[in-house]
Design a protein around this motif. Structure first.
Motif, PDB file in Angstrom:
ATOM      1  N   TYR A   4     -85.754 -61.872   2.141  1.00 53.78           N
ATOM      2  CA  TYR A   4     -85.652 -60.507   1.577  1.00 53.78           C
ATOM      3  C   TYR A   4     -84.190 -60.269   1.045  1.00 53.78           C
ATOM      4  O   TYR A   4     -83.345 -60.232   2.212  1.00 53.78           O
ATOM      5  CB  TYR A   4     -86.287 -59.479   2.251  1.00 53.78           C
ATOM      6  CG  TYR A   4     -87.628 -59.795   2.554  1.00 53.78           C
ATOM      7  CD1 TYR A   4     -88.696 -59.945   1.539  1.00 53.78           C
ATOM      8  CD2 TYR A   4     -88.287 -60.007   3.740  1.00 53.78           C
ATOM      9  CE1 TYR A   4     -90.102 -60.217   1.721  1.00 53.78           C
ATOM     10  CE2 TYR A   4     -89.734 -60.222   4.127  1.00 53.78           C
ATOM     11  CZ  TYR A   4     -90.349 -60.308   2.936  1.00 53.78           C
ATOM     12  OH  TYR A   4     -91.962 -60.807   3.258  1.00 53.78           O
ATOM     13  N   ASP A  70     -85.225 -56.162  -2.545  1.00 52.43           N
ATOM     14  CA  ASP A  70     -86.553 -55.766  -2.057  1.00 52.43           C
ATOM     15  C   ASP A  70     -86.648 -54.473  -1.363  1.00 52.43           C
ATOM     16  O   ASP A  70     -87.909 -54.326  -0.972  1.00 52.43           O
ATOM     17  CB  ASP A  70     -86.848 -57.072  -1.402  1.00 52.43           C
ATOM     18  CG  ASP A  70     -86.984 -58.514  -2.009  1.00 52.43           C
ATOM     19  OD1 ASP A  70     -87.694 -58.501  -2.898  1.00 52.43           O
ATOM     20  OD2 ASP A  70     -86.354 -59.204  -1.748  1.00 52.43           O
ATOM     21  N   LEU A 183     -94.108 -55.051   1.479  1.00 56.23           N
ATOM     22  CA  LEU A 183     -94.441 -55.937   0.238  1.00 56.23           C
ATOM     23  C   LEU A 183     -95.464 -56.739   0.485  1.00 56.23           C
ATOM     24  O   LEU A 183     -95.979 -57.122  -0.719  1.00 56.23           O
ATOM     25  CB  LEU A 183     -93.070 -56.840   0.288  1.00 56.23           C
ATOM     26  CG  LEU A 183     -91.794 -56.074   0.057  1.00 56.23           C
ATOM     27  CD1 LEU A 183     -90.687 -57.095  -0.068  1.00 56.23           C
ATOM     28  CD2 LEU A 183     -91.867 -55.237  -1.159  1.00 56.23           C
ATOM     29  N   ARG A 188     -93.036 -55.815  -5.104  1.00 59.56           N
ATOM     30  CA  ARG A 188     -92.305 -55.218  -6.175  1.00 59.56           C
ATOM     31  C   ARG A 188     -92.309 -55.968  -7.433  1.00 59.56           C
ATOM     32  O   ARG A 188     -92.415 -57.173  -7.406  1.00 59.56           O
ATOM     33  CB  ARG A 188     -90.934 -55.178  -5.670  1.00 59.56           C
ATOM     34  CG  ARG A 188     -90.772 -54.109  -4.574  1.00 59.56           C
ATOM     35  CD  ARG A 188     -89.469 -53.603  -3.917  1.00 59.56           C
ATOM     36  NE  ARG A 188     -88.385 -53.684  -5.007  1.00 59.56           N
ATOM     37  CZ  ARG A 188     -87.799 -52.412  -5.603  1.00 59.56           C
ATOM     38  NH1 ARG A 188     -88.695 -51.380  -5.849  1.00 59.56           N
ATOM     39  NH2 ARG A 188     -86.931 -52.428  -6.332  1.00 59.56           N
TER      40      ARG A 188
END
Ligand SMILES: Cc1cc2nc3c(=O)[nH]c(=O)nc-3n(C[C@H](O)[C@H](O)[C@H](O)COP(=O)(O)O)c2cc1C
Length: 188
Positions: A4, A70, A183, A188
C-alpha cells in the motif's frame, strides 16, 4: 499480501519540526508492505471558492497526489488546541470543488507530537471532526499522542526509548491492517 502507498501530511511548516522527526520514525518502523510519499502542504495558496472553476497548478497537483495513494497519514502538531491553519487550508483544498472530495472513503490515520504532556490529543479531536465531515475512513484505535523530548528521538527519526519504539511499531502495523480492511470493502 498487497503493498500500500501511504501519502503523509506534516502539519507543521517549521524547519525544525518535531512532527517531521516523528514521521521519519514512523516510516522506519512501518511494515515493509507500506510505501510512503510526503504530500506537501507548504506551497498551497489560501483556499477560496473563487478557485473552484479553475484550480491553481499547486492545488491540482496536490489533489492528484492524494488520488495516487491508497491511504493518508496525518502527522501534525496541535496549535492552540486545534490543528495548524496550514493543514486546515490543505484539507479545504482537498475537499473541493464540491463533488470532488479527495478524502471520500480514504483510509486515514493521525498521530502527533507535542512538547506538552497532552501530546496533541485535543488537536486530534479537531482533526477527527474535519475528516469525519470529509468522509475519510479513520482509524479510531489505537490513538497516538506523543510527548516529544530531545532525548527520546534522534533527528533522523531514531527512537531511543524502547517502549515508545514498540508502541509506534504496533501503531503502524495497526494502520496497515486498517488500510487493508477498508480497501477490502471500499477499493480505491
Ligand atoms: C502557534 C502555536 C500554538 C501552539 N499550541 C499548542 C497547543 O495547543 N498544544 C500544545 O501541546 N503545544 C502547542 N504549541 C507548541 C508545539 O507543541 C511546539 O511548538 C511543537 O514543536 C510544534 O510541532 P512542530 O515542531 O512539528 O512544528 C504551539 C506552538 C505554536 C507555534
Amino acid at each position: 499480501m498487497s503493498t500500500y502507498k501511504v501519502g503523509y501530511f506534516i502539519g507543521s511548516l517549521s524547519s525544525t519540526s518535531i512532527n517531521r522527526i516523528l514521521a521519519s520514525a514512523l516510516i522506519k518502523l512501518a511494515p515493509d508492505d507500506l510505501e510512503f510519499v510526503e504530500i506537501a502542504i507548504r506551497d498551497l495558496p489560501l483556499y477560496s471558492q473563487d478557485y473552484d472553476d479553475d484550480f491553481p497548478p499547486e492545488a491540482t497537483a496536490f489533489k492528484e497526489a492524494i488520488s495516487a495513494v491508497d491511504a493518508v497519514l496525518f502527522v501534525t502538531p496541535e496549535f492552540n488546541r486545534s490543528i495548524p491553519g496550514a493543514l486546515k487550508n490543505a484539507i479545504d483544498w482537498a475537499s473541493r470543488p464540491w463533488g470532488q472530495n479527495s478524502f471520500d472513503h480514504i483510509p486515514a490515520a493521525m498521530i502527533g507530537a507535542s512538547v506538552g504532556k497532552l501530546g496533541t490529543a485535543v488537536g486530534q479531536q479537531s482533526l477527527r471532526a474535519v475528516l469525519s465531515f470529509c468522509n475519510a475512513r479513520q482509524m479510531t484505535a489505537p490513538e497516538a499522542y506523543i510527548q516529544y523530548t530531545p532525548e527520546g528521538f534522534g533527528e533522523d527519526g531514531t527512537v531511543n526509548d524502547a517502549s515508545t519504539e514498540k508502541f509506534l511499531r504496533k501503531y503502524m502495523l495497526e494502520f496497515r491492517n486498517h488500510i487493508h480492511r477498508v480497501l477490502t470493502v471500499l477499493p480505491r
